[in-house]
Design an enzyme around this catalytic site. Structure first.
Site, PDB file in Angstrom:
ATOM      1  N   GLU A  36      67.138  -9.667   6.629  1.00  0.00           N
ATOM      2  CA  GLU A  36      66.761  -8.593   5.736  1.00  0.00           C
ATOM      3  C   GLU A  36      66.505  -8.902   4.379  1.00  0.00           C
ATOM      4  O   GLU A  36      65.595  -8.406   3.611  1.00  0.00           O
ATOM      5  CB  GLU A  36      67.640  -7.412   6.051  1.00  0.00           C
ATOM      6  N   ALA A  49      75.340  -9.758   7.712  1.00  0.00           N
ATOM      7  CA  ALA A  49      76.261  -9.063   6.872  1.00  0.00           C
ATOM      8  C   ALA A  49      77.846  -9.772   7.382  1.00  0.00           C
ATOM      9  O   ALA A  49      77.708 -10.392   8.156  1.00  0.00           O
ATOM     10  CB  ALA A  49      76.460  -7.619   7.440  1.00  0.00           C
ATOM     11  N   GLY A 101      71.342  -9.252   8.400  1.00  0.00           N
ATOM     12  CA  GLY A 101      71.368  -9.035   6.732  1.00  0.00           C
ATOM     13  C   GLY A 101      70.675  -9.924   5.935  1.00  0.00           C
ATOM     14  O   GLY A 101      70.164  -9.879   4.997  1.00  0.00           O
ATOM     15  N   GLU A 145      71.466  -8.415  15.568  1.00  0.00           N
ATOM     16  CA  GLU A 145      72.572  -7.444  15.736  1.00  0.00           C
ATOM     17  C   GLU A 145      72.680  -6.656  16.914  1.00  0.00           C
ATOM     18  O   GLU A 145      73.813  -6.198  17.112  1.00  0.00           O
ATOM     19  CB  GLU A 145      71.981  -6.253  14.542  1.00  0.00           C
TER      20      GLU A 145
HETATM   21  C1  3H9 Z   1      74.349  -7.600  10.245  1.00  0.00           C
HETATM   22  O1  3H9 Z   1      73.815  -8.433   9.473  1.00  0.00           O
HETATM   23  C2  3H9 Z   1      74.095  -6.221  10.093  1.00  0.00           C
HETATM   24  C3  3H9 Z   1      72.956  -5.718   9.228  1.00  0.00           C
HETATM   25  O2  3H9 Z   1      71.821  -5.673   9.666  1.00  0.00           O
HETATM   26  C4  3H9 Z   1      73.154  -4.500   8.415  1.00  0.00           C
HETATM   27  C5  3H9 Z   1      74.416  -4.287   7.523  1.00  0.00           C
HETATM   28  C6  3H9 Z   1      74.312  -2.844   6.740  1.00  0.00           C
HETATM   29  N1  3H9 Z   1      80.579 -12.616   9.335  1.00  0.00           N
HETATM   30  O3  3H9 Z   1      79.608 -19.576  14.902  1.00  0.00           O
HETATM   31  P1  3H9 Z   1      80.296 -20.692  14.010  1.00  0.00           P
HETATM   32  C7  3H9 Z   1      82.158 -17.208  10.981  1.00  0.00           C
HETATM   33  S1  3H9 Z   1      75.056  -7.989  11.503  1.00  0.00           S
HETATM   34  C8  3H9 Z   1      81.435 -13.150   9.303  1.00  0.00           C
HETATM   35  O4  3H9 Z   1      81.201 -21.107  14.794  1.00  0.00           O
HETATM   36  P2  3H9 Z   1      77.819 -22.212  14.176  1.00  0.00           P
HETATM   37  C9  3H9 Z   1      82.480 -17.284  12.244  1.00  0.00           C
HETATM   38  O5  3H9 Z   1      83.614 -16.304  13.062  1.00  0.00           O
HETATM   39  C10 3H9 Z   1      75.285  -9.891  11.336  1.00  0.00           C
HETATM   40  N2  3H9 Z   1      81.845 -14.330  10.000  1.00  0.00           N
HETATM   41  O6  3H9 Z   1      79.179 -21.658  13.653  1.00  0.00           O
HETATM   42  C11 3H9 Z   1      83.115 -18.627  12.283  1.00  0.00           C
HETATM   43  O7  3H9 Z   1      84.628 -18.428  11.662  1.00  0.00           O
HETATM   44  P3  3H9 Z   1      85.842 -19.359  12.242  1.00  0.00           P
HETATM   45  C12 3H9 Z   1      74.219 -10.545  11.857  1.00  0.00           C
HETATM   46  C13 3H9 Z   1      81.020 -14.950  10.398  1.00  0.00           C
HETATM   47  O8  3H9 Z   1      77.537 -23.219  12.870  1.00  0.00           O
HETATM   48  C14 3H9 Z   1      82.521 -19.500  11.308  1.00  0.00           C
HETATM   49  O9  3H9 Z   1      81.767 -18.474  10.339  1.00  0.00           O
HETATM   50  N3  3H9 Z   1      74.439 -11.810  11.994  1.00  0.00           N
HETATM   51  C15 3H9 Z   1      79.748 -14.562  10.498  1.00  0.00           C
HETATM   52  O10 3H9 Z   1      77.959 -22.599  15.412  1.00  0.00           O
HETATM   53  C16 3H9 Z   1      81.382 -20.140  11.965  1.00  0.00           C
HETATM   54  O11 3H9 Z   1      80.713 -19.862  12.885  1.00  0.00           O
HETATM   55  C17 3H9 Z   1      74.951 -12.664  13.136  1.00  0.00           C
HETATM   56  O12 3H9 Z   1      75.123 -11.966  14.146  1.00  0.00           O
HETATM   57  C18 3H9 Z   1      79.199 -13.339  10.014  1.00  0.00           C
HETATM   58  N4  3H9 Z   1      78.069 -12.717  10.122  1.00  0.00           N
HETATM   59  O13 3H9 Z   1      76.857 -21.173  14.066  1.00  0.00           O
HETATM   60  C19 3H9 Z   1      75.094 -14.127  13.207  1.00  0.00           C
HETATM   61  N5  3H9 Z   1      78.944 -15.659  11.121  1.00  0.00           N
HETATM   62  O14 3H9 Z   1      85.565 -20.891  11.842  1.00  0.00           O
HETATM   63  C20 3H9 Z   1      76.235 -14.376  13.518  1.00  0.00           C
HETATM   64  C21 3H9 Z   1      79.824 -16.679  11.466  1.00  0.00           C
HETATM   65  O15 3H9 Z   1      87.027 -18.751  11.664  1.00  0.00           O
HETATM   66  N6  3H9 Z   1      76.660 -15.757  13.330  1.00  0.00           N
HETATM   67  N7  3H9 Z   1      81.086 -16.417  10.951  1.00  0.00           N
HETATM   68  O16 3H9 Z   1      85.946 -19.411  13.646  1.00  0.00           O
HETATM   69  C22 3H9 Z   1      76.177 -16.636  14.146  1.00  0.00           C
HETATM   70  O17 3H9 Z   1      75.420 -16.521  14.960  1.00  0.00           O
HETATM   71  C23 3H9 Z   1      76.671 -18.186  13.889  1.00  0.00           C
HETATM   72  O18 3H9 Z   1      77.796 -18.055  13.209  1.00  0.00           O
HETATM   73  C24 3H9 Z   1      75.702 -18.923  13.243  1.00  0.00           C
HETATM   74  C25 3H9 Z   1      76.325 -20.451  12.879  1.00  0.00           C
HETATM   75  C26 3H9 Z   1      74.430 -19.433  13.803  1.00  0.00           C
HETATM   76  C27 3H9 Z   1      75.214 -18.612  11.721  1.00  0.00           C
END
Ligand code: 3H9
Length: 687
Positions: free
Chosen positions: A104, A62, A101, A124
């Site tokens: 999901e 999400a 998500g 999450e």
């Molecule tokens: C969810 O899904 C809830 C659902 O179950 C239910 C909903 C109803 N959203 O980490 P990076 C941005 S909860 C917005 O440096 P990497 C991040 O801030 C979510 N922005 O890259 C950064 O911005 P900036 C569950 C996001 O290659 C840029 O992307 N998912 C999101 O080292 C690059 O990120 C997670 O918790 C996001 N979801 O790693 C996954 N994700 O450049 C969270 C990233 O401006 N994300 N950004 O600083 C991660 O774990 C890592 O970002 C990922 C990439 C492994 C994907």
């Protein structure tokens, strides 16, 4: 079609592709685009549908930036139910990381394929949340209760091959993902495979005691956290109720988590961590120096641990010691640490051997002549450090980065021992260096921009979370620790026992109470440091007298079997020691202190607000770039509970005005010398 979701029909296959850089998060336009595309697919000529993503990854979750704001339709759970209800089979094609998500979405599809390098997970819980779009209901149906609980309560992603083995995905494909996924969809059609709903699969048999077991384990591992317990309840619901009823439980508990201060704190940390990697005044495309080899001076616990960090990232390391004996000792510690990692299942034997062979030893500085980076990790003797840097200056090639792992010393002075202060920087690792995630990158006055940028980038390569600190005594973390420890010691002498102080802080969420931390670090460390200071510099004697007495008795903490506590030589378990209480009472009497019962909330407020007040000074002086950086230092380096978001976020959550008033109260009760409110705190509280 929307700009972030594209839909084309390729023969019999409808291909929905998401293109929402950087991580294809499910922001509103993506949800809308997916809904429009899957709806279109129901009535067009396609016979099966593939959902795939452009760029570096499948949907990574999400959109976290939308959290805490009013929800905008279409809601994710509704979208995913629509995908699952598709009358044509839907295939999810995964690369990169399918998280939260994102996974999901894949679980709502009828079939899942992935490239071998992909990872999938439900992280999450790390945001104080639970999968809120069917993840807690579909996952146990696909992989069973235990695997689902492990996946969702840990938040750790698993590899595509692991996911295949569990049954979370169906197939690993080679070559071009789009082509492979389309070919597989065609094959499924040929086989007559129709929609296969995860929600309709029965949950495999499981041990009915499992939920209570997980609740008990999580109550310890994630003390006080709401989300992990709620996850267990949701998964349990998946085994007892219909899918629709289970979704209702999930929705209610997801929304409880979303509104909790814990999730707000953890979401703050998610963005703070990413922000901390950025240096505001560095030009965006500052060139980086190449780091392909590293030298480390000092093969002690710290040097050895640092060597492992680089070796684990595939970077060869030369460890320098003063003589063969010391070198052998150092290398054998590294050996033991690798063996322990293998035993704990963190590394395979093969991988440990590969990493281990990247670390070689030498007693000759000449071996560092070609090193791209040298890190000095000897004990805290400023003169010794300067001598080492002068030698490095004479030995290392031009352009090599010269770093010190000092925890306290003035990096400007160390840099001044060389003729190239622009190449000198502080890289402050935390012990055990191969495990702790924090790296304080200390920018000295003359540190060159490219040296700083290189070290910030290098931190990520060795899987550390970097935070920049300017030079001051103790940098961000240890400087703040001083007033924190001061208050812990004052609470002791004023009336609390070591257990009361530690229990109060641990119940509040600290990974380890401050008195046990002092025992772990070694009481002699502070003692020796104080010996080098003048009486005035040592501060309030009531805050160190007991520690001095213990150190002089040879009670140095865990390593000598006793300090503030006694330690079982086998298990290292601590127990209270009446002797220590006698010493505390005696020293209190000598100061004329009448000991009193100290309420738990006073202990917590004194220790935490001491951190906050010093943190405010650190901000004002520009030692830290932003409050979030301080939070990252405390959560990753000092066991501050993530669910409280770090000291500065916590102060915000409590309200700076309330913090200020309590600090004023402490200032009146305990003296303005320790408790004068930082000007920034005054300003923020009175603004
Ligand atoms: C969810 O899904 C809830 C659902 O179950 C239910 C909903 C109803 N959203 O980490 P990076 C941005 S909860 C917005 O440096 P990497 C991040 O801030 C979510 N922005 O890259 C950064 O911005 P900036 C569950 C996001 O290659 C840029 O992307 N998912 C999101 O080292 C690059 O990120 C997670 O918790 C996001 N979801 O790693 C996954 N994700 O450049 C969270 C990233 O401006 N994300 N950004 O600083 C991660 O774990 C890592 O970002 C990922 C990439 C492994 C994907």
């Amino acid at each position: 079609m929307s700009q972030v979701v594209n839909y084309v029909v390729d023969g019999t296959i409808g291909v929905i592709s998401v293109d929402n850089p950087p991580v294809n998060a499910l922001s509103q336009p993506v949800r809308q685009g997916l809904l429009d595309a899957i709806s279109a697919a129901q009535t067009d000529t396609s016979e099966a549908v593939v959902i795939i993503c452009e760029g570096r990854t499948f949907i990574a979750g999400a959109d976290i930036t939308e959290f805490g704001k009013p929800a905008v339709e279409p809601m994710l759970d509704v979208l995913l139910n629509t995908i699952e209800a598709s009358t044509k089979p839907v295939v999810a094609a995964i690369h990169g990381t399918a998280l939260g998500g994102g996974l999901e979405t894949a679980l709502a599809a009828h079939y899942r394929c992935a490239v071998a390098s992909a990872k999938v997970g439900l992280p999450e819980v790390k945001l104080g949340l639970l999968p809120g779009a069917g993840g807690t209901q579909r996952t146990p149906r696909l992989i069973g209760v235990q695997a689902a609980l492990d996946l969702i309560t840990s938040g750790e992603p698993i590899s595509a091959p692991q996911a295949l083995e569990l049954g979370l995905i169906d197939k690993i494909v080679d070559g071009d993902l789009t082509e492979s996924a389309i070919a597989w969809a065609r094959h499924l059609l040929k086989e007559g495979a129709g929609p296969r709903k995860s929600s309709e699969q029965p949950v495999p048999a499981f041990d009915t005691g499992i939920f209570d077991k997980y609740r008990a384990v999580l109550a310890k591992r994630a003390r006080g956290q709401v989300a992990p317990q709620n996850i267990v309840t949701c998964v349990e619901a998946a085994t007892k109720r219909s899918f629709e009823e289970g979704l209702k439980v999930e929705r209610a508990l997801f929304s409880e988590c979303m509104q909790s201060p814990q999730s707000a704190a953890m979401r703050h940390l998610f963005f703070a961590e990413r922000q901390a990697a950025k240096i505001d005044d560095l030009p965006k495309h500052t060139p980086l120096r190449t780091i392909d080899s590293v030298g480390i001076i000092g093969g002690g616990t710290m040097g050895g641990g640092i060597a492992m960090c680089f070796a684990n990232a595939g970077i060869p390391v030369t460890l320098i010691e003063v003589n063969d004996d010391a070198l052998e000792r150092g290398l054998s510690i590294v050996e033991k640490n690798y063996a322990a990692s293998v035993k704990r299942g963190k590394l395979t034997d093969d991988r440990a051997t590969k990493c281990r062979t990247l670390i070689t030893g030498s007693t000759d500085y000449a071996s560092l002549a070609d090193a791209d980076l040298v890190i000095e990790a000897v004990f805290e003797d400023p003169e010794l450090k300067k001598t080492i840097f002068a030698r490095l200056d004479a030995t290392c090639k031009p352009g090599a980065i010269l770093a010190t792992n000092t925890s306290y010393q003035d990096v400007n002075q160390i840099a001044a021992a060389t003729k190239r202060p622009e190449d000198v920087i502080g890289l402050h690792f935390f012990s055990p260096a191969n495990i702790m995630k924090l790296l304080e990158v200390v920018r000295a006055e003359k540190t060159a921009d490219d040296v700083l940028a290189t070290c910030m980038a290098l931190a990520r390569r060795i899987r550390k979370v970097p935070v920049m600190s300017r030079v001051c005594y103790g940098f961000i973390g240890n400087r703040m620790l001083q007033p924190y420890f001061r208050e812990a010691q004052l609470c002791l002498i004023e009336g609390a026992t070591p257990e009361q102080v530690d229990n109060a802080m641990e119940a509040w969420g600290m990974a380890m109470g401050p008195i046990r931390v002092a025992d772990l670090a070694g009481i002699d460390v502070g003692y020796k440091a104080r010996q080098a200071l003048s009486e005035a510099e040592r501060g309030d004697p009531r805050a160190y007298r007991v520690a001095d007495v213990l150190a002089e008795m040879g009670r140095l903490g865990q390593k000598s079997g006793a300090g503030f506590y006694r330690y079982d030589p086998e298990t290292r378990k601590h127990s209270s020691d009446p002797v220590v209480l006698e010493i505390i009472e005696r020293e209190a009497a000598a100061f004329g202190i009448e000991r009193r019962a100290i309420p738990e909330d006073e202990i917590v407020d004194r220790l935490v607000y001491a951190l906050v007040n010093e943190g405010m000074r650190i901000l004002e002086e520009g030692i830290a770039q932003r409050p979030g950086d301080i939070d990252i230092v405390y959560v990753y380096g000092y066991g501050f509970p993530a669910s409280r978001g770090g000291p500065m976020h916590y102060a915000d959550a409590v309200g700076v005005k309330r913090v200020y008033e309590r600090v004023l109260e402490f200032s009146e009760r305990f003296g303005a010398e320790a408790w004068a409110p930082a000007p920034l705190l005054v300003q923020l509280a009175t603004e």
